[in-house]
Design a protein around this motif. Structure first.
Motif, PDB file in Angstrom:
ATOM      1  N   UNK A  97       0.817  -1.216   0.000  1.00  0.00           N
ATOM      2  CA  UNK A  97       0.000   0.000   0.000  1.00  0.00           C
ATOM      3  C   UNK A  97       0.849   1.265   0.000  1.00  0.00           C
ATOM      4  N   UNK A  98       1.721   1.409   1.010  1.00  0.00           N
ATOM      5  CA  UNK A  98       2.503   2.641   1.116  1.00  0.00           C
ATOM      6  C   UNK A  98       3.490   2.769  -0.043  1.00  0.00           C
ATOM      7  N   UNK A  99       4.057   1.666  -0.466  1.00  0.00           N
ATOM      8  CA  UNK A  99       5.000   1.696  -1.586  1.00  0.00           C
ATOM      9  C   UNK A  99       4.313   2.130  -2.873  1.00  0.00           C
ATOM     10  N   UNK A 100       3.136   1.556  -3.154  1.00  0.00           N
ATOM     11  CA  UNK A 100       2.431   1.911  -4.387  1.00  0.00           C
ATOM     12  C   UNK A 100       1.947   3.357  -4.344  1.00  0.00           C
ATOM     13  N   UNK A 101       1.536   3.836  -3.167  1.00  0.00           N
ATOM     14  CA  UNK A 101       1.101   5.236  -3.054  1.00  0.00           C
ATOM     15  C   UNK A 101       2.248   6.181  -3.416  1.00  0.00           C
ATOM     16  N   UNK A 102       3.403   5.909  -2.884  1.00  0.00           N
ATOM     17  CA  UNK A 102       4.543   6.796  -3.134  1.00  0.00           C
ATOM     18  C   UNK A 102       5.044   6.681  -4.566  1.00  0.00           C
ATOM     19  N   UNK A 113       9.331   3.866   3.163  1.00  0.00           N
ATOM     20  CA  UNK A 113       7.966   4.069   3.645  1.00  0.00           C
ATOM     21  C   UNK A 113       7.799   3.622   5.089  1.00  0.00           C
ATOM     22  N   UNK A 114       8.588   2.626   5.526  1.00  0.00           N
ATOM     23  CA  UNK A 114       8.470   2.134   6.899  1.00  0.00           C
ATOM     24  C   UNK A 114       9.342   2.893   7.879  1.00  0.00           C
TER      25      UNK A 114
END
Length: 717
Positions: free
Chosen positions: A293-298, A391-392
């Motif tokens: 999720x966070x990777x694809x958003x960025x 992201x983490x």
């Protein structure tokens, strides 16, 4: 025959018969209890055993659960594994369906936009074609915004789900601790009967907790029936003394990025939890958040910002239908730095934006900004360190394994002043001297910006499809040298030259002449002519014929302005700017002495489509970073988006396989556990017959004793 006193049975027939009847009755009760609970979730079958009495008859009974600890622990581990993979796969599959759907394809939207640019370029004066470009631009940012907003909603949904799971885990930890206390009291009161119902409830709670997080369970060293529960990473949830720790949802600067901590009740202790080893449903959700999720958003935000800034940059380098220098088609949002909770001054602000023309430097990283020191003044200055983060929240390493971080020792801290930092980002420290050493801010350029990009160009005439400069060949040239390419690299207008981005364009349809260039009064103007004094030597002249510099020993005619900038006579005032004059040209062929080429503003070049062709070709340029560490070759916008779709699809496929394997393992361990601890109706039915017969036999013995007693009484009478 002589018997030892130890072997003499002193019990009478009535006592022996009574104990037999009671024992059979207990066995029947146990079997009935098992049968009645055959459909009770979490029930472990029970078994009653007896000791024979030395004086005769049946002695003390003990009822205990039939349990294989190894099978139970394996079931817990496999439940954790299955739950983690199930939650990861279910969430990832939703994202995969969105990105793989043709209806949501951003790649298709990009293709339609660039196709519209190509159509408009074929006929630069056609307003309908230009209007189509603006329409497709709105469609493009709308499609990006739709997908980005969907991912934002998924983050909110995920946070609610994590919070709900944490609340459930806390409740289960409390339940296990309470049941521990109840079991200790019950066993102390009834040492010969295992509190099966309480232990079944506790085991069910532990198994449910295992579905949420990966745990290990150990029996208390005091052998009082209490169990201790730890996370697999070692942190205690339920401890031997009966106290327990509680999982809490915490965060740093990003309030939407939840992290877990252990907080002990009654003790001022807080422990950070290693989320990579958490396992279970919560671990699966956190892994989905960080890996998908966070990777694809960025990455989506990176593509959106780099794409729109590239188009803006190219349009700014052109000339529109009103013969003015181009302007922005899209507006890119600013982003406010998120404060860390330990900052001394909660009112301090750091604002960021994408640096104009820096599309190729944009990455998907976050940035941690640390204030090292503050020097008050007019303006105040800061010593700042910027570190690239995943992201983490972990620090990104470069190709050599070193942290990607950079120090900026004298940054102006005042409103309106932006300083360029890492990753094509520039920051404004508008709070002046109020920053405090040690303050930290989290900059997220790509996380929440993709759906905030807007089309601000409203007039189709403002599309800058023409180049603002052209090269005229002197009609009297004797050589065969001719133009290969001429391109604008910078047309930023600042006739005061206070901004280092200033170019040679004056903003009034011309180039700087003597007195209006960076060299000031009495100096030379911007380059407007290449004059060959020999086939291997040329002069760069301004609009009045003044020689700016002479380049000798020319071996090729590529990048003539760059060669001039490297010569000894190039004005220092030009070199002090980032890119002056802001254009480049290359020739081919053999020039002769006296040949001249004149550079001028492209007045009336309405049918010129050179800048439009360059803009249409942006989709084929490998200009986007695909690895935050700096390794790997750049990719095109289409390739970068395809990488996102491919990565998510691969993760979904791998998760599906892992889930199937985990379900098979859980099924096997459940069968193993049930084969030992589950109730078998066939076995219990056989036991009922056996226990009924033993009951009847004991009752018959009691009847026999009664008859013997009656006979004796009759003899006496």
């Amino acid at each position: 025959m002589i018997y030892s006193n130890n072997n003499i049975r002193t019990a009478d027939l009535f006592s022996i018969a009574k104990s037999g009847v009671n024992a059979s009755n207990e066995l029947l009760n146990t079997a009935g209890h098992n049968i009645a609970n055959v459909n009770t979730e979490g029930y472990v079958r029970e078994r009653t055993s007896f000791q024979s009495q030395l004086t005769g008859g049946v002695g003390q009974s003990t009822t205990e659960r039939v349990l294989n600890v190894f099978a139970q622990n394996q079931l817990r581990r496999d439940t954790t594994l299955q739950s983690e993979h199930e939650n990861f796969y279910n969430k990832t599959a939703v994202i995969d369906n969105v990105f793989a759907s043709e209806a949501n394809s951003i790649s298709a939207s990009m293709s339609r936009f660039f196709s519209a640019v190509q159509t408009a370029t074929d006929d630069p004066t056609n307003l309908a074609g230009r209007q189509l470009v603006l329409g497709q631009a709105k469609s493009l940012v709308g499609q990006i915004g739709t997908v980005s907003a969907f991912l934002r909603d998924k983050e909110e949904e995920l946070n609610l789900e994590i919070s709900a799971h944490v609340k459930t885990a806390n409740s289960l930890v409390q339940t296990i601790a309470d049941l521990n206390d109840a079991i200790v009291v019950n066993q102390a009161s009834n040492p010969n009967d295992e509190p099966g119902t309480l232990k079944n409830q506790r085991d069910s709670a532990i198994l449910e907790l295992a579905s949420l997080v990966s745990i290990e369970v150990r029996q208390s060293s005091g052998n009082d029936g209490r169990v201790m529960v730890n996370l697999t990473s070692g942190e205690s949830l339920v401890m031997q003394d009966g106290s327990f720790n509680v999982l809490e949802v915490e965060n740093d600067a990003d309030l939407n990025y939840l992290s877990l901590q252990l907080s002990s009740r009654g003790k001022p202790t807080v422990l950070n939890v290693d989320e990579n080893e958490l396992g279970g449903a919560i671990g699966g959700l956190l892994r989905y958040r960080d890996d998908v999720l966070e990777t694809s958003r960025r990455e989506l935000g990176q593509i959106a910002l780099a794409l729109t800034e590239s188009i803006n940059t190219q349009n700014r380098q052109g000339m529109d239908l009103d013969q003015q220098l181009g302007s922005d088609i899209f507006s890119l949002p600013e982003f406010v730095g998120l404060e860390y909770p330990d900052n001394a001054n909660g009112a301090s602000v750091v604002t960021g934006r994408i640096t104009a023309g820096a599309a190729g430097e944009i990455s998907s990283a976050d940035y941690q900004v640390t204030i090292n020191s503050v020097t008050p003044g007019a303006p105040s200055t800061l010593d700042v360190t910027v570190t690239a983060l995943n992201a983490d929240g972990t620090i990104i390493k470069d190709v050599n394994g070193n942290d990607i971080t950079k120090n900026y020792p004298t940054v102006d801290a005042q409103s309106g002043i932006f300083t360029k930092m890492l990753g094509g980002v520039e920051l404004e420290f508008s709070s002046g001297a109020t920053y405090t050493s040690g303050d930290q801010f989290l900059i997220q350029p790509t996380k929440n910006t993709a759906d905030k990009i807007e089309v601000i160009m409203t007039r189709p005439e403002d599309l800058a499809l023409a180049s603002p400069i052209r090269l005229d060949t002197n009609i009297g040239n004797l050589g065969d040298a001719e133009l290969v390419s001429i391109k604008v690299t910078n047309n930023f207008v600042d006739n005061t030259f206070t901004d280092s981005k200033a170019s040679g364009f004056d903003g009034a349809g011309g180039l700087h002449g003597p007195g209006s260039s960076p060299t000031g009064a009495g100096g030379v103007g911007a380059p407007v002519q290449i004059f060959f004094t020999a086939n291997d030597e040329y002069e760069v002249r301004d609009s009045t014929g003044n020689t700016i510099t002479t380049v000798s020993g020319v071996t090729d005619l590529n990048n003539l302005m760059a060669q001039a900038e490297g010569s000894a006579g190039w004005p220092a005032a030009f070199s002090a700017l980032d890119d002056y004059p802001g254009f480049e040209l290359s020739l081919q062929g053999e020039p002769k002495a006296g040949d001249a080429f004149t550079i001028g503003y492209n007045t009336d070049g309405l049918n010129d489509n050179r800048n439009g062709l360059t803009m249409a070709d942006l989709q084929n340029k490998n200009s986007l970073q695909v690895n935050n560490s700096g390794s790997g070759s750049p990719a095109s916008f289409h390739e970068a988006y395809a990488n996102i779709v491919s990565d998510i699809g691969q993760q979904a496929a791998s998760a599906d396989i892992a889930l199937q394997a985990a379900e098979a393992l859980k099924s096997q361990s459940s069968d193993w556990f049930q084969s030992v601890s589950g109730v078998s109706l066939d076995e219990e039915a056989a036991n009922l017959v056996r226990y009924q017969q033993s009951y009847a036999a004991a009752a018959r013995l009691l009847s026999t004793a009664q008859n013997l007693f009656d006979t004796i009484l009759a003899v006496v009478r």
